[in-house]
Design a protein around this motif. Structure first.
Motif, mmCIF file in Angstrom:
data_model
loop_
_atom_site.group_PDB
_atom_site.id
_atom_site.type_symbol
_atom_site.label_atom_id
_atom_site.label_comp_id
_atom_site.label_asym_id
_atom_site.label_seq_id
_atom_site.Cartn_x
_atom_site.Cartn_y
_atom_site.Cartn_z
ATOM 1 N N PRO A 23 -52.313 2.983 -0.372
ATOM 2 C CA PRO A 23 -52.519 4.260 -0.579
ATOM 3 C C PRO A 23 -51.429 5.353 -0.964
ATOM 4 O O PRO A 23 -51.362 6.343 -1.439
ATOM 5 N N GLY A 24 -50.106 5.317 -0.473
ATOM 6 C CA GLY A 24 -49.204 6.008 -0.706
ATOM 7 C C GLY A 24 -47.660 5.303 -1.236
ATOM 8 O O GLY A 24 -47.678 3.974 -1.244
ATOM 9 N N LEU A 25 -46.567 6.009 -1.629
ATOM 10 C CA LEU A 25 -45.516 5.631 -1.852
ATOM 11 C C LEU A 25 -44.829 4.803 -1.030
ATOM 12 O O LEU A 25 -44.095 3.763 -1.115
ATOM 13 N N ALA A 26 -44.855 5.281 0.408
ATOM 14 C CA ALA A 26 -44.252 4.501 1.474
ATOM 15 C C ALA A 26 -44.752 3.147 1.543
ATOM 16 O O ALA A 26 -43.936 1.982 1.780
ATOM 17 N N ASN A 27 -46.154 3.003 1.620
ATOM 18 C CA ASN A 27 -46.585 1.585 1.543
ATOM 19 C C ASN A 27 -46.095 0.463 0.337
ATOM 20 O O ASN A 27 -45.797 -0.611 0.615
ATOM 21 N N ARG A 28 -46.014 1.178 -0.705
ATOM 22 C CA ARG A 28 -45.634 0.544 -1.851
ATOM 23 C C ARG A 28 -44.009 0.308 -1.673
ATOM 24 O O ARG A 28 -43.819 -0.994 -2.052
ATOM 25 N N VAL A 29 -43.265 1.004 -1.056
ATOM 26 C CA VAL A 29 -41.887 0.749 -0.957
ATOM 27 C C VAL A 29 -41.741 -0.320 0.025
ATOM 28 O O VAL A 29 -41.035 -1.452 -0.292
ATOM 29 N N VAL A 30 -42.586 -0.463 0.871
ATOM 30 C CA VAL A 30 -42.355 -1.447 2.027
ATOM 31 C C VAL A 30 -43.041 -3.111 1.462
ATOM 32 O O VAL A 30 -42.370 -3.750 1.701
ATOM 33 N N ALA A 31 -43.862 -2.775 0.781
ATOM 34 C CA ALA A 31 -44.531 -3.974 0.085
ATOM 35 C C ALA A 31 -43.586 -4.557 -0.967
ATOM 36 O O ALA A 31 -43.483 -5.842 -1.057
ATOM 37 N N LEU A 32 -42.667 -3.603 -1.802
ATOM 38 C CA LEU A 32 -41.879 -4.154 -2.606
ATOM 39 C C LEU A 32 -40.710 -4.668 -1.927
ATOM 40 O O LEU A 32 -39.945 -5.951 -2.480
ATOM 41 N N ASP A 33 -40.215 -4.293 -0.912
ATOM 42 C CA ASP A 33 -39.064 -4.869 -0.049
ATOM 43 C C ASP A 33 -39.444 -5.943 0.751
ATOM 44 O O ASP A 33 -38.678 -7.085 0.514
ATOM 45 N N MET A 34 -40.810 -6.159 0.918
ATOM 46 C CA MET A 34 -41.255 -7.396 1.748
ATOM 47 C C MET A 34 -41.344 -8.413 0.596
ATOM 48 O O MET A 34 -40.979 -9.756 0.747
ATOM 49 N N MET A 35 -41.917 -8.215 -0.664
ATOM 50 C CA MET A 35 -41.735 -9.281 -1.683
ATOM 51 C C MET A 35 -40.521 -9.584 -2.100
ATOM 52 O O MET A 35 -40.297 -10.866 -2.224
ATOM 53 N N THR A 36 -39.343 -8.623 -2.088
ATOM 54 C CA THR A 36 -38.071 -9.114 -2.080
ATOM 55 C C THR A 36 -37.511 -10.180 -1.315
ATOM 56 O O THR A 36 -36.942 -11.241 -1.774
ATOM 57 N N VAL A 37 -37.884 -9.725 -0.081
ATOM 58 C CA VAL A 37 -37.328 -10.740 1.082
ATOM 59 C C VAL A 37 -38.095 -12.079 0.801
ATOM 60 O O VAL A 37 -37.292 -13.160 1.158
ATOM 61 N N SER A 38 -39.498 -12.235 0.552
ATOM 62 C CA SER A 38 -39.951 -13.273 0.188
ATOM 63 C C SER A 38 -39.712 -14.076 -0.709
ATOM 64 O O SER A 38 -39.242 -15.457 -0.716
ATOM 65 N N ILE A 39 -39.077 -13.447 -1.888
ATOM 66 C CA ILE A 39 -38.669 -14.159 -3.149
ATOM 67 C C ILE A 39 -37.066 -14.675 -2.723
ATOM 68 O O ILE A 39 -36.993 -15.796 -3.197
ATOM 69 N N ILE A 40 -36.321 -13.896 -1.858
ATOM 70 C CA ILE A 40 -35.171 -14.658 -1.409
ATOM 71 C C ILE A 40 -35.507 -16.003 -0.556
ATOM 72 O O ILE A 40 -34.556 -16.723 -0.674
ATOM 73 N N ALA A 41 -36.653 -15.753 0.325
ATOM 74 C CA ALA A 41 -36.733 -16.961 0.980
ATOM 75 C C ALA A 41 -37.277 -18.299 0.033
ATOM 76 O O ALA A 41 -37.057 -19.445 0.438
ATOM 77 N N VAL A 42 -37.861 -17.932 -1.124
ATOM 78 C CA VAL A 42 -38.529 -19.123 -1.730
ATOM 79 C C VAL A 42 -37.055 -19.679 -2.347
ATOM 80 O O VAL A 42 -37.002 -20.836 -2.496
ATOM 81 N N CYS A 43 -36.158 -18.723 -2.818
ATOM 82 C CA CYS A 43 -34.934 -19.321 -3.237
ATOM 83 C C CYS A 43 -34.256 -20.113 -2.268
ATOM 84 O O CYS A 43 -33.593 -21.174 -2.888
ATOM 85 N N GLY A 44 -34.346 -19.699 -1.054
ATOM 86 C CA GLY A 44 -33.524 -20.646 -0.097
ATOM 87 C C GLY A 44 -34.272 -21.992 0.229
ATOM 88 O O GLY A 44 -33.493 -22.975 0.473
#
Length: 101
Positions: free
Chosen positions: A33-54
């Motif tokens: 619903p807001g920008l803050a939620n989208r920023v946190v979701a994007l950060d979570m996806m980045t960390v998850s993609i890093i985990a996939v690489c590992g």
């Protein structure tokens, strides 16, 4: 169960759980619903993609994937800082108020 079978099972389960977290992050990114939620979701996806690489680096034994994970971590950090600064400027008062007084 042999150690090799256990490692294979662990890697497959780990990849599956990380892919689920990426999908959930994408849902939050799209429906947030807001920008803050989208920023946190994007950060979570980045960390998850890093985990996939590992995890994939463990699966294949390819050490170059760890370099990719490191670069993604740095880019993700810079993106989070940039989005936080953008949100701060967007929400800043524009009617001449100054908090420094």
């Amino acid at each position: 169960m042999t150690p090799a079978e256990f490692l294979s099972l662990s890697i497959n389960l780990g990849l599956g759980m990380v892919l689920i977290s990426i999908a959930l992050g994408f849902i939050r990114l799209a429906a947030g619903p807001g920008l803050a939620n989208r920023v946190v979701a994007l950060d979570m996806m980045t960390v998850s993609i890093i985990a996939v690489c590992g995890v994939y680096a463990i699966l294949t034994g390819e050490a170059a994937l760890l370099d990719v994970a490191l670069v993604l971590a740095l880019v993700g950090f810079l993106a989070t800082v940039a989005l936080a600064r953008f949100a701060e400027r967007r929400l800043a008062p524009t009617d001449g108020e100054n908090d420094d007084d």
